[in-house]
Structures are given as structure tokens and as C-alpha cells.
Design a protein around this motif. Structure first.
Motif, PDB file in Angstrom:
ATOM      1  N   ARG A 128     -46.094  12.023  -6.952  1.00 28.56           N
ATOM      2  CA  ARG A 128     -46.146  12.581  -8.314  1.00 28.56           C
ATOM      3  C   ARG A 128     -46.791  13.970  -8.331  1.00 28.56           C
ATOM      4  NH1 ARG A 128     -44.308   8.232  -8.313  1.00 28.56           N
ATOM      5  NH2 ARG A 128     -44.107   6.685  -9.963  1.00 28.56           N
ATOM      6  N   ASP A 129     -47.628  14.248  -7.310  1.00 27.18           N
ATOM      7  CA  ASP A 129     -48.447  15.465  -7.328  1.00 27.18           C
ATOM      8  C   ASP A 129     -48.353  16.214  -6.004  1.00 27.18           C
ATOM      9  OD1 ASP A 129     -49.631  13.514  -5.800  1.00 27.18           O
ATOM     10  OD2 ASP A 129     -51.676  13.988  -6.395  1.00 27.18           O
ATOM     11  N   THR A 132     -47.707  19.953  -6.626  1.00 27.27           N
ATOM     12  CA  THR A 132     -48.711  20.596  -7.493  1.00 27.27           C
ATOM     13  C   THR A 132     -50.107  20.564  -6.885  1.00 27.27           C
ATOM     14  OG1 THR A 132     -48.902  18.498  -8.670  1.00 27.27           O
ATOM     15  CG2 THR A 132     -47.529  20.198  -9.700  1.00 27.27           C
ATOM     16  N   THR A 145     -35.352  13.854 -11.153  1.00 27.79           N
ATOM     17  CA  THR A 145     -35.464  13.124 -12.414  1.00 27.79           C
ATOM     18  C   THR A 145     -34.109  12.540 -12.823  1.00 27.79           C
ATOM     19  OG1 THR A 145     -36.249  13.283 -14.676  1.00 27.79           O
ATOM     20  CG2 THR A 145     -35.195  15.227 -13.814  1.00 27.79           C
ATOM     21  N   ASP A 179     -44.511   6.117 -17.084  1.00 33.33           N
ATOM     22  CA  ASP A 179     -44.249   7.547 -17.346  1.00 33.33           C
ATOM     23  C   ASP A 179     -45.397   8.121 -18.172  1.00 33.33           C
ATOM     24  OD1 ASP A 179     -41.817   7.470 -16.102  1.00 33.33           O
ATOM     25  OD2 ASP A 179     -40.600   7.802 -17.898  1.00 33.33           O
ATOM     26  N   SER A 183     -48.003  10.808 -16.651  1.00 28.99           N
ATOM     27  CA  SER A 183     -47.908  12.214 -17.061  1.00 28.99           C
ATOM     28  C   SER A 183     -49.017  12.658 -18.008  1.00 28.99           C
ATOM     29  CB  SER A 183     -46.529  12.512 -17.641  1.00 28.99           C
ATOM     30  OG  SER A 183     -46.253  11.600 -18.650  1.00 28.99           O
ATOM     31  N   THR A 184     -49.828  11.712 -18.500  1.00 25.26           N
ATOM     32  CA  THR A 184     -50.900  12.141 -19.425  1.00 25.26           C
ATOM     33  C   THR A 184     -52.286  11.986 -18.801  1.00 25.26           C
ATOM     34  OG1 THR A 184     -50.979   9.950 -20.412  1.00 25.26           O
ATOM     35  CG2 THR A 184     -49.605  11.583 -21.533  1.00 25.26           C
ATOM     36  N   PRO A 189     -51.863  15.028 -13.205  1.00 19.63           N
ATOM     37  CA  PRO A 189     -50.753  14.349 -13.890  1.00 19.63           C
ATOM     38  C   PRO A 189     -49.405  14.716 -13.283  1.00 19.63           C
ATOM     39  CG  PRO A 189     -51.554  16.181 -15.204  1.00 19.63           C
ATOM     40  CD  PRO A 189     -52.495  16.058 -14.030  1.00 19.63           C
ATOM     41  N   ARG A 191     -46.222  16.371 -13.147  1.00 21.50           N
ATOM     42  CA  ARG A 191     -45.531  17.494 -13.800  1.00 21.50           C
ATOM     43  C   ARG A 191     -44.788  18.293 -12.734  1.00 21.50           C
ATOM     44  NH1 ARG A 191     -48.596  21.963 -12.955  1.00 21.50           N
ATOM     45  NH2 ARG A 191     -50.752  21.547 -12.426  1.00 21.50           N
ATOM     46  N   LYS A 192     -43.803  19.022 -13.218  1.00 21.22           N
ATOM     47  CA  LYS A 192     -42.995  19.806 -12.290  1.00 21.22           C
ATOM     48  C   LYS A 192     -43.773  21.050 -11.900  1.00 21.22           C
ATOM     49  CE  LYS A 192     -38.677  22.421 -12.615  1.00 21.22           C
ATOM     50  NZ  LYS A 192     -39.217  23.752 -12.797  1.00 21.22           N
ATOM     51  N   GLU A 198     -35.625  21.588 -10.080  1.00 23.04           N
ATOM     52  CA  GLU A 198     -35.434  20.324 -10.792  1.00 23.04           C
ATOM     53  C   GLU A 198     -34.025  19.794 -10.515  1.00 23.04           C
ATOM     54  OE1 GLU A 198     -36.918  20.138 -14.725  1.00 23.04           O
ATOM     55  OE2 GLU A 198     -35.724  18.362 -15.223  1.00 23.04           O
TER      56      GLU A 198
END
Ligand code: DC
Length: 230
Positions: A128-129, A132, A145, A179, A183-184, A189, A191-192, A198
Motif C-alpha cells: 500500500r505504501d 510512497t 486499481t 479501503d 486510505s484514511t 495511508p 495513496r498513489k 495508474e
């Protein structure tokens, strides 16, 4: 030839594992599933009944031996030498893993391990990260996605194929909740990354998406992938 890092991030059920595994094999790279690591810690916390005690999870996980190995061509995960590959896919893990992965020190420990695992490059890492936080300088970043309905249908079909009868509505609810938590959350979190490509695979076959991403890797590295890999 430089062995690069390919980071693949995206929401639950977007096909990251299947895609990353096949891509790694076509590039001649190692595949690392970081979600499996968060699942392993969740399994440990459930077994020890310490799910609500983040501090204890953190202090105990430091002495755990988490191993990612390839056995007979299959990716396996071991917790203190016990093969937990199947067990980490159970419903009680699905229901609790997002909460465990919000714990800051759990993330810190696992991110350290992930950086060590990929230190010599030649890796496709999914999570997920990854693009980032874990490898913000990864050579290639993909954000994979698909619509939530497509993702739920795929998970539902996978469950049916493996003999698990979980209602489509329940699968959809679990994905919606994951989700939202993923993402929160405050720490890392989902995020792209600004420099990620993408790829929406709602209407793509598995082979199409793997070849499409392989094309992005070639374009980024300026190197054709041969039968032997990169
Ligand atoms: O990819 P997966 O569904 O196996 O991941 C399980 C959970 O682990 C997911 O809900 C969020 C968490 N996760 C994370 O927070 N960071 C990662 N790099 C990988 C997974």
C-alpha cells in the motif's frame, strides 16, 4: 545490468499479488508480498489475544522470525519456522489486518524488514505504501486499481474456487471497510505516489495487465525484457 525496484501499490482486491508475482517471474526478479507480513503479525496477535494491545504487539514482534521463502516454486511465509501461508488468508485475518496495520511501530518494524529484503534490487514489491514510503525512489511505481464491484467479484470468485462460501455482499463490505481504513489511517495511508503510473485493470485480463506493466518497466529503464528477464 542494474537490478531495479518495481513498486506496486493499490487497494485490496486490485490484483496486485497475481500481477506482481507474474511480472517478477517475467523479469527474472524476486516477488515480495508485504501484505503477507502485516497478515502474519495479525495472526500472531490473534493467537496471543493481544489484538487491542498495540504496545505489546510491537515489543513481541521484534523477537519474531518472519521468513519469506520460495518452496517448490511457491511463495511461502513462515512465522518462527511454521508455514502460515494458508492461515493468513482466513476471514478473521481479513477482518483484523487493516486495524493492525494502522499501528505505527508495526509499520516501522516491517518497513525496515522490507528495505533489507530488497536491498540488492531485482525486486517487485507490492503493498500500500511501497512507492510512497518504503521506496520513494523506486525505479518504477505502479498504482493498480479497479472498480470496487470488480474487485469484490474477483475475491468472491477466488473464495468460491477455493471452497469458501462467503456472500458477495460480505466480500464487498469487507473491501469497503479495508479501503476506508487503509486510505484514511494516519501513518502511511494508501495513496498513489505523484510519480506512479495508474493502471485501472477493471477491463483487462491478467496477461494484458502484466504485459502492460512490463512495457512500462521497459520504457522506464530503456531496456527490452528478454526470455531470460531484464
Ligand atoms: O495486500 P493484502 O490485502 O494482503 O494486505 C493486507 C492488509 O495489510 C491491508 O488491508 C493493509 C495492510 N498493508 C499495509 O498497510 N501496507 C502494506 N505495504 C501492505 C499491506
Amino acid at each position: 545490468m542494474k537490478k531495479c525496484i518495481v513498486a506496486i501499490d493499490g487497494p485490496a482486491g486490485s490484483g496486485k499479488s497475481t500481477t506482481a508475482k507474474l511480472l517478477a517471474s517475467r523479469l527474472g526478479y524476486i516477488y515480495i508480498d508485504t501484505g503477507a507480513m502485516y497478515r502474519a503479525i495479525t495472526l500472531y496477535a490473534l493467537r496471543k489475544n493481544i489484538l487491542s494491545d498495540g504496545e505489546r504487539i510491537c515489543s513481541e514482534m521484534r523477537s519474531l522470525n518472519l521468513g519469506l521463502k520460495i518452496v517448490n516454486g511457491e511463495n511461502k511465509i513462515f512465522l518462527n519456522d511454521e508455514d502460515i501461508t494458508q492461515e493468513i488468508r482466513a476471514k478473521n485475518i481479513n477482518d483484523n489486518v487493516s486495524a493492525v496495520s494502522t499501528i505505527e511501530c508495526v509499520r516501522k518494524e516491517l518497513v525496515n524488514k522490507q528495505r533489507i529484503l530488497a536491498s540488492s534490487g531485482g525486486v517487485v514489491m507490492e503493498g500500500r505504501d511501497i512507492g510512497t514510503v518504503v521506496f520513494p525512489d523506486a525505479d518504477v511505481k505502479i498504482f493498480l486499481t479497479a472498480s470496487i464491484e470488480k474487485r469484490a467479484k474477483r475475491r468472491y470468485d477466488e473464495n468460491l474456487a477455493s471452497g469458501k462460501e462467503i456472500k458477495y455482499e460480505d466480500v464487498l463490505k469487507n473491501l469497503e471497510s479495508r479501503d476506508r481504513i487503509d486510505s484514511t489511517r494516519v501513518h502511511s495511508p494508501l495513496r498513489k505516489a505523484v510519480d506512479a503510473f495508474e493502471v485501472d485493470n477493471s477491463e483487462m485480463s491478467i496477461d494484458e495487465q502484466v504485459e502492460f506493466i512490463k512495457g512500462i518497466v521497459q520504457m522506464k529503464l530503456g531496456t527490452p525484457v528478454t526470455e531470460q528477464g531484464l
